[in-house]
Design a protein around this motif. Structure first.
Motif, short mmCIF file in Angstrom:
data_model
loop_
_atom_site.label_atom_id
_atom_site.label_comp_id
_atom_site.label_asym_id
_atom_site.label_seq_id
_atom_site.Cartn_x
_atom_site.Cartn_y
_atom_site.Cartn_z
N GLN A 123 0.80 -1.22 0.00
CA GLN A 123 0.00 0.00 0.00
C GLN A 123 0.83 1.28 0.00
OE1 GLN A 123 -2.51 -0.74 3.46
NE2 GLN A 123 -4.14 -1.46 2.14
N ASP A 124 2.13 1.16 0.17
CA ASP A 124 3.01 2.33 0.26
C ASP A 124 3.87 2.41 -1.00
OD1 ASP A 124 4.83 4.32 0.87
OD2 ASP A 124 5.26 3.58 2.89
N LEU A 125 3.62 3.41 -1.81
CA LEU A 125 4.34 3.56 -3.08
C LEU A 125 5.83 3.80 -2.89
CD1 LEU A 125 1.88 5.74 -5.21
CD2 LEU A 125 2.05 3.25 -5.09
N ALA A 126 6.24 4.22 -1.70
CA ALA A 126 7.66 4.48 -1.44
C ALA A 126 8.42 3.22 -1.09
CB ALA A 126 7.81 5.51 -0.31
N LYS A 127 7.71 2.10 -0.91
CA LYS A 127 8.34 0.85 -0.49
C LYS A 127 8.38 -0.15 -1.65
CE LYS A 127 8.68 1.82 4.00
NZ LYS A 127 8.13 3.18 4.02
N PRO A 128 9.39 -1.03 -1.69
CA PRO A 128 9.43 -2.05 -2.74
C PRO A 128 8.36 -3.11 -2.51
CG PRO A 128 11.19 -2.43 -1.17
CD PRO A 128 10.55 -1.13 -0.77
N CYS A 129 7.72 -3.56 -3.60
CA CYS A 129 6.70 -4.59 -3.50
C CYS A 129 6.54 -5.27 -4.85
CB CYS A 129 5.36 -4.00 -3.05
SG CYS A 129 4.00 -5.19 -3.08
N ASN A 130 6.84 -6.55 -4.92
CA ASN A 130 6.72 -7.30 -6.17
C ASN A 130 5.27 -7.48 -6.59
OD1 ASN A 130 9.51 -7.87 -6.73
ND2 ASN A 130 9.48 -9.33 -5.03
N LYS A 131 4.36 -7.42 -5.67
CA LYS A 131 2.94 -7.54 -6.01
C LYS A 131 2.44 -6.28 -6.72
CE LYS A 131 0.00 -9.74 -3.44
NZ LYS A 131 -0.58 -10.62 -4.49
N ARG A 132 2.89 -5.15 -6.23
CA ARG A 132 2.48 -3.88 -6.82
C ARG A 132 3.32 -3.53 -8.06
NH1 ARG A 132 4.11 -0.80 -3.08
NH2 ARG A 132 5.87 0.06 -4.25
N GLU A 133 4.61 -3.78 -7.95
CA GLU A 133 5.55 -3.44 -9.04
C GLU A 133 6.52 -4.61 -9.21
OE1 GLU A 133 8.88 -0.05 -10.25
OE2 GLU A 133 7.62 0.23 -8.48
N PRO A 134 6.19 -5.57 -10.10
CA PRO A 134 7.04 -6.76 -10.26
C PRO A 134 8.50 -6.41 -10.49
CG PRO A 134 4.99 -7.03 -11.47
CD PRO A 134 5.01 -5.61 -10.98
N GLY A 135 9.37 -7.10 -9.75
CA GLY A 135 10.80 -6.89 -9.90
C GLY A 135 11.39 -5.88 -8.95
N SER A 136 10.55 -5.20 -8.16
CA SER A 136 11.06 -4.16 -7.27
C SER A 136 11.56 -4.71 -5.95
CB SER A 136 9.97 -3.11 -7.01
OG SER A 136 8.85 -3.67 -6.35
N GLY A 137 11.20 -5.96 -5.63
CA GLY A 137 11.63 -6.56 -4.37
C GLY A 137 10.48 -6.68 -3.39
N CYS A 138 10.74 -7.40 -2.29
CA CYS A 138 9.75 -7.58 -1.23
C CYS A 138 10.28 -6.92 0.04
CB CYS A 138 9.46 -9.06 -0.99
SG CYS A 138 8.34 -9.38 0.40
N GLY A 139 9.77 -5.74 0.35
CA GLY A 139 10.24 -5.02 1.52
C GLY A 139 9.91 -5.71 2.82
N ALA A 140 8.82 -6.49 2.83
CA ALA A 140 8.37 -7.12 4.07
C ALA A 140 9.30 -8.24 4.53
CB ALA A 140 6.96 -7.66 3.88
N ARG A 141 9.96 -8.91 3.59
CA ARG A 141 10.76 -10.09 3.96
C ARG A 141 11.83 -9.73 4.97
NH1 ARG A 141 11.68 -15.17 2.78
NH2 ARG A 141 9.98 -15.26 1.28
N ASP A 142 12.53 -8.65 4.79
CA ASP A 142 13.55 -8.22 5.74
C ASP A 142 13.07 -7.07 6.61
OD1 ASP A 142 15.52 -10.06 4.89
OD2 ASP A 142 15.97 -8.77 3.16
N GLY A 143 11.80 -6.69 6.44
CA GLY A 143 11.25 -5.58 7.20
C GLY A 143 10.29 -6.05 8.27
N VAL A 144 9.15 -5.38 8.37
CA VAL A 144 8.14 -5.70 9.38
C VAL A 144 7.20 -6.75 8.79
CG1 VAL A 144 6.27 -4.80 10.81
CG2 VAL A 144 8.29 -3.38 10.33
N HIS A 145 7.22 -7.96 9.35
CA HIS A 145 6.44 -9.04 8.75
C HIS A 145 5.72 -9.90 9.80
CE1 HIS A 145 10.66 -10.88 8.90
NE2 HIS A 145 9.97 -11.51 9.86
#
Length: 331
Positions: A123-145
């Motif tokens: 939901q945060d455009l400033a964060k990486p997310c493969n679901k929202r933008e494929p190839g950008s990474g998964c911020g949650a994996r090493d972040g808050v999960h």
């Protein structure tokens, strides 16, 4: 806001023709999820097809004993309907556990199935997310999960599906009715949502332009003892840390039929088939319940901060199974 075209459809055929599989088209029902995502900039449709006026707002019994809920039936109306309360209590309970009364008065059956993850990185455009933008990474994996998946996740996505209703439908063996330019088809709810794999941007098996027209509740699970339990951080208006829907039929002191689905643990409602197989024919005992649930949860791959979900799901499920078994006249 990005400009978009608005189309109000008055028939299923008109709606699917207006969508025509365009990648930027979206169907608009209650809008409780889509409009929020548009405000955040996550969704930027070029065309909105309003399907709220379609004649899909009825709950009816079919000749074969199944119950059909139209795609535009409001969540509050579905939960309160006598056919649902009497025959499928697990569904009524799951619906009432979701969102708030105000949102349930607007949210629709079809929209509930299609709601997207509440992962904050999505939901945060400033964060990486493969679901929202494929190839950008998964911020949650090493972040808050803490709230994220322990079953079926991939290196690209650990998001969970937020629906309570879909968990109950998966346990009941319900089917999703779809209509597209190539005609009609049905899919089991348990197979409608996808695991992330290498395409986490694809939430479901729905084809481009297909419209959900209804949900079919089967006669095989009608009237059987069933229940839904949800663990969350606060008493209302919170998504599940873990939830479980159970349908249990006990006869002659043995489990004749059992269906279990987890919520809050995976990218889709997780049908616990290993646990179901382990329980069939067994006496409805605490020991049998624990063995069966552990057989399912041994596949869990918790992350740094969400290992507690394994025990939480185990305790929830065993408690629901025990309560249903104790209330069964054949136990």
């Amino acid at each position: 806001m990005k400009p978009f075209r608005y189309v109000r459809a008055y028939s299923v055929e008109e709606a699917t023709a207006a969508h025509a599989g365009r990648p930027s088209s979206r169907y608009l029902g209650g809008g409780t999820n889509l409009v929020d995502l548009m405000k955040l900039g996550v969704e930027r449709p070029g065309r909105l097809i309003d399907v709220s006026r379609l004649p899909l707002d009825a709950v009816e019994e079919l000749p074969d004993g199944s119950v059909r809920a139209g795609a535009t039936v409001r969540n509050s109306d579905l939960a309160a309907h006598p056919l649902v309360r009497d025959r499928y209590p697990v569904l009524a309970q799951a619906l009432l556990a979701g969102a708030s009364g105000q949102l349930r008065n607007v949210a629709t059956t079809g929209g509930n199935l299609l709601q997207r993850t509440r992962c904050p990185y999505f939901q945060d455009l400033a964060k990486p997310c493969n679901k929202r933008e494929p190839g950008s990474g998964c911020g949650a994996r090493d972040g808050v999960h803490r709230d994220h998946a322990i079953l079926g996740h991939s290196r690209l996505c650990i998001a969970t599906h937020p629906s309570d209703m879909a968990v109950a439908l998966a346990a009941l063996g319900a089917q999703v009715e779809l209509h597209g330019v190539r005609g009609r088809r049905t899919l089991p709810v348990a197979e409608f949502h996808r695991l992330p794999g290498d395409r986490p941007d694809l939430d479901t098996e729905i084809a481009p332009g297909e419209l959900i027209t209804g949900v079919l509740l089967p006669p095989s699970t009608a009237g059987l003892p069933s229940a839904y339990r949800k663990a969350r951080d606060r008493a209302s208006y919170a998504f599940a840390l873990a939830s479980v829907a159970v349908v249990l039929d006990v006869e002659d002191s043995a489990v004749r039929q059992v269906r279990i689905a987890f919520g809050g643990l995976a990218h889709r409602p997780w049908r616990a088939r290993e646990a179901e197989r382990a329980l069939l024919g067994e006496p409805p005992s605490d020991e049998a319940f624990l063995r069966a649930v552990d057989a399912e949860l041994c596949a869990a791959e918790p992350l740094r901060d969400n290992a507690f979900k394994v025990r939480l799901a185990r305790n929830l499920t065993c408690d629901v199974l025990r309560r249903l078994a104790d209330s069964s006249p054949a136990s």
